[in-house]
Design an enzyme around this catalytic site. Structure first.
Site, mmCIF file in Angstrom:
data_model
loop_
_atom_site.group_PDB
_atom_site.id
_atom_site.type_symbol
_atom_site.label_atom_id
_atom_site.label_comp_id
_atom_site.label_asym_id
_atom_site.label_seq_id
_atom_site.Cartn_x
_atom_site.Cartn_y
_atom_site.Cartn_z
ATOM 1 N N TYR A 104 -14.287 -12.810 0.579
ATOM 2 C CA TYR A 104 -15.034 -11.555 0.387
ATOM 3 C C TYR A 104 -16.349 -11.815 -0.353
ATOM 4 O O TYR A 104 -17.380 -11.216 -0.051
ATOM 5 C CB TYR A 104 -14.198 -10.528 -0.386
ATOM 6 N N ARG A 136 0.814 -1.220 0.000
ATOM 7 C CA ARG A 136 0.000 0.000 0.000
ATOM 8 C C ARG A 136 0.847 1.269 0.000
ATOM 9 O O ARG A 136 0.504 2.244 0.661
ATOM 10 C CB ARG A 136 -0.958 0.023 1.202
ATOM 11 N N ARG A 142 -4.061 6.743 0.235
ATOM 12 C CA ARG A 142 -4.598 7.958 0.851
ATOM 13 C C ARG A 142 -3.658 8.745 1.747
ATOM 14 O O ARG A 142 -3.918 9.894 2.053
ATOM 15 C CB ARG A 142 -5.881 7.628 1.635
ATOM 16 N N ASP A 195 -6.857 -3.326 -7.246
ATOM 17 C CA ASP A 195 -7.367 -3.871 -5.986
ATOM 18 C C ASP A 195 -7.648 -5.357 -6.174
ATOM 19 O O ASP A 195 -7.944 -5.796 -7.287
ATOM 20 C CB ASP A 195 -8.645 -3.147 -5.544
ATOM 21 N N ARG A 198 -7.208 10.813 -7.008
ATOM 22 C CA ARG A 198 -8.381 9.992 -6.723
ATOM 23 C C ARG A 198 -9.674 10.801 -6.892
ATOM 24 O O ARG A 198 -10.702 10.268 -7.307
ATOM 25 C CB ARG A 198 -8.239 9.446 -5.303
HETATM 26 C C1 LIG Z 1 -7.824 -7.118 1.469
HETATM 27 C C2 LIG Z 1 -7.305 -6.241 0.346
HETATM 28 C C3 LIG Z 1 -8.086 -5.314 -0.418
HETATM 29 N N1 LIG Z 1 -7.227 -4.748 -1.339
HETATM 30 C C4 LIG Z 1 -5.974 -5.258 -1.207
HETATM 31 C C5 LIG Z 1 -6.001 -6.218 -0.168
HETATM 32 C C6 LIG Z 1 -4.838 -7.103 0.250
HETATM 33 C C7 LIG Z 1 -3.916 -6.436 1.170
HETATM 34 C C8 LIG Z 1 -4.453 -6.121 2.539
HETATM 35 O O1 LIG Z 1 -4.727 -7.079 3.290
HETATM 36 O O2 LIG Z 1 -4.630 -4.936 2.819
HETATM 37 C C9 LIG Z 1 -4.781 -4.979 -2.007
HETATM 38 C C10 LIG Z 1 -4.562 -3.615 -2.546
HETATM 39 N N2 LIG Z 1 -5.412 -2.539 -2.523
HETATM 40 C C11 LIG Z 1 -4.825 -1.472 -3.143
HETATM 41 C C12 LIG Z 1 -3.562 -1.896 -3.640
HETATM 42 C C13 LIG Z 1 -2.711 -0.986 -4.520
HETATM 43 C C14 LIG Z 1 -1.298 -1.004 -4.586
HETATM 44 C C15 LIG Z 1 -0.523 -0.611 -3.335
HETATM 45 O O3 LIG Z 1 -0.318 -1.489 -2.471
HETATM 46 O O4 LIG Z 1 -0.043 0.532 -3.255
HETATM 47 C C16 LIG Z 1 -3.384 -3.227 -3.251
HETATM 48 C C17 LIG Z 1 -2.185 -4.145 -3.469
HETATM 49 C C18 LIG Z 1 -5.398 -0.135 -3.308
HETATM 50 C C19 LIG Z 1 -6.544 0.315 -2.500
HETATM 51 N N3 LIG Z 1 -7.657 -0.402 -2.136
HETATM 52 C C20 LIG Z 1 -8.522 0.382 -1.445
HETATM 53 C C21 LIG Z 1 -7.981 1.691 -1.348
HETATM 54 C C22 LIG Z 1 -8.666 2.894 -0.722
HETATM 55 C C23 LIG Z 1 -9.828 3.353 -1.547
HETATM 56 C C24 LIG Z 1 -9.760 4.786 -2.048
HETATM 57 O O5 LIG Z 1 -8.692 5.306 -2.371
HETATM 58 O O6 LIG Z 1 -10.834 5.392 -2.134
HETATM 59 C C25 LIG Z 1 -6.741 1.657 -2.005
HETATM 60 C C26 LIG Z 1 -5.772 2.792 -2.210
HETATM 61 C C27 LIG Z 1 -9.855 -0.047 -0.926
HETATM 62 C C28 LIG Z 1 -9.954 -1.384 -0.290
HETATM 63 N N4 LIG Z 1 -9.606 -2.553 -0.874
HETATM 64 C C29 LIG Z 1 -9.812 -3.601 0.003
HETATM 65 C C30 LIG Z 1 -10.362 -3.065 1.194
HETATM 66 C C31 LIG Z 1 -10.724 -3.876 2.428
HETATM 67 C C32 LIG Z 1 -10.486 -1.689 0.998
HETATM 68 C C33 LIG Z 1 -11.126 -0.695 1.930
HETATM 69 C C34 LIG Z 1 -10.291 -0.367 3.087
HETATM 70 C C35 LIG Z 1 -9.274 0.673 2.738
HETATM 71 O O7 LIG Z 1 -9.696 1.668 2.156
HETATM 72 O O8 LIG Z 1 -8.103 0.492 3.072
HETATM 73 C C36 LIG Z 1 -9.531 -5.026 -0.291
#
Ligand SMILES: Cc1c2[nH]c(c1CCC(=O)O)Cc1[nH]c(c(CCC(=O)O)c1C)Cc1[nH]c(c(CCC(=O)O)c1C)Cc1[nH]c(c(C)c1CCC(=O)O)C2
Length: 347
Positions: free
Chosen positions: A154, A28, A32, A78, A41
């Protein structure tokens, strides 16, 4: 070997070389906590649309690379892009995370469409191509997908959860349906990651964020076996591509995973003692991790102590420095720069 031929540091570590200082990137690392991400975004109405816009996603991938020069870029997308592409309803609600239709019937499974998935997810490959063309030469590009169990969890849960009780009810209560879902996801994941490898991803990571909710027998069946199937298929098609597995909170099953999942590297979550992992996991795998993301939020002395303890613990193992889970939104970006300076200046 001639300088021009030398592997990028991340790829050398993935090939088993104990590169020092260890190559570093952060799960990540885009997102944000970066003001430039929040600005970008704001240009897309919905998160999945953002992930599926190559120009925006490529820019989000490159933002932390420009700012910090880590040893790898991770594709911006994602893990829930794949179920969305398969035609399963997924949406992201601001403040409440992902919401999915809860998969519980054969009819819902039969609606998943693998051919459609390749088309809907095609922009992700375009993002990979654009990023690969724009990266500095020493920075490696990591593609990724959710591991089948975490994605199935999920889908069967209908969103995130602490214990994934609905998903486990399906897993135990209708094992044939759950296995069929897992099979579809294994095949779809192979196709999705193959497209990323073809487009220029040099390493591929499987995020199994919820592997830790499983019993040892179910961990073997739904984490190790499907990961090994994906690894075998990808290795047959792309022998040069390296695989990183991240079975979060695997506990004692971590050894079996490292031995049997077919990955080149194993990501350690925050709770795994690094010195134990360095001794107990087979030397055939590179290790990745596992600084506490909250130590990165804290910065200062706490960050320095945690970082130094980790760097001492890795001994002579091939290691990729990373967090034990993703960067959290409260992280001050300056602390990331501080961390990179600490790792690169160590010893
Ligand atoms: C479980 C999981 C998800 N997504 C991901 C996982 C596995 C890793 C982990 O356990 O955290 C993986 C992920 N999600 C995202 C990336 C991008 C690349 C990076 O790592 O920089 C990666 C590799 C972007 C994202 N994925 C998400 C965001 C935030 C949304 C936004 O910007 O509006 C980003 C930058 C949204 C997301 N996506 C997911 C959730 C639960 C959420 C909401 C919670 C949160 O916001 O952190 C599912």
């Amino acid at each position: 070997m001639d300088g021009a031929m030398r592997l990028k540091p991340l790829l050398a570590a993935l090939a088993g070389e104990p590169v020092r200082p260890p190559p570093l990137w952060l799960m990540r690392q885009a997102g944000r906590y970066l003001p430039e991400y929040r600005a970008l975004r704001a240009r897309a109405p919905d998160f999945l649309g953002f992930c599926l816009s190559p120009e925006l996603a490529a820019e989000a991938t490159l933002q932390p690379v420009r700012r910090f020069r880590p040893d790898a870029a991770i594709l911006f997308a994602d893990i829930l892009v794949l179920p969305h592409a398969l035609g399963h309803p997924v949406r992201f609600e601001a403040g409440e995370g992902p919401v999915l239709e809860r998969l519980a019937t054969r009819a819902q499974l039969d609606r998943l469409d693998a051919a459609r998935a390749l088309e809907v997810a095609a922009p992700v490959s375009e993002t990979v191509r654009q990023v690969r063309a724009a990266l500095p030469p020493e920075v490696a590009l990591i593609g990724f997908a959710g591991a089948p169990f975490t994605v199935a969890a999920y889908m069967a849960e209908g969103g995130g959860s602490r214990d994934f009780a609905h998903a486990k009810r399906l897993m135990y209560g209708d094992p044939a349906l759950f296995e069929a879902l897992m099979d579809r996801l294994v095949e779809a994941t192979i196709a999705y990651l193959s497209a990323q490898a073809e487009a220029g991803a040099e390493a591929l990571m499987l995020f199994d964020s919820w592997a830790g909710v499983l019993s040892p027998a179910m961990f073997d069946r739904h984490v190790i076996v499907p990961t090994a199937r994906i690894a075998a298929a990808l290795k047959a098609r792309f022998p040069q591509v390296r695989l990183i597995g991240f079975p979060r909170q695997a506990g004692g099953s971590l050894v079996a995973y490292a031995e049997g999942a077919g990955v080149d590297a194993v990501g350690l979550d925050t709770a795994v003692p690094p010195a134990w992992a360095a001794r107990a996991l087979p030397r055939t795998v590179t290790l990745q991790g596992n600084l506490d993301p909250l130590a990165l939020v804290a910065g200062g002395e706490a960050l320095r102590e945690e970082t130094e303890a980790l760097l001492e613990a890795i001994g002579d193992r091939a290691w990729i420095f990373n967090l034990g889970h993703g960067v959290v939104p409260e992280t001050p970006p300056e602390h990331v720069a501080e961390l990179i300076a600490l790792v690169r200046g160590h010893g």
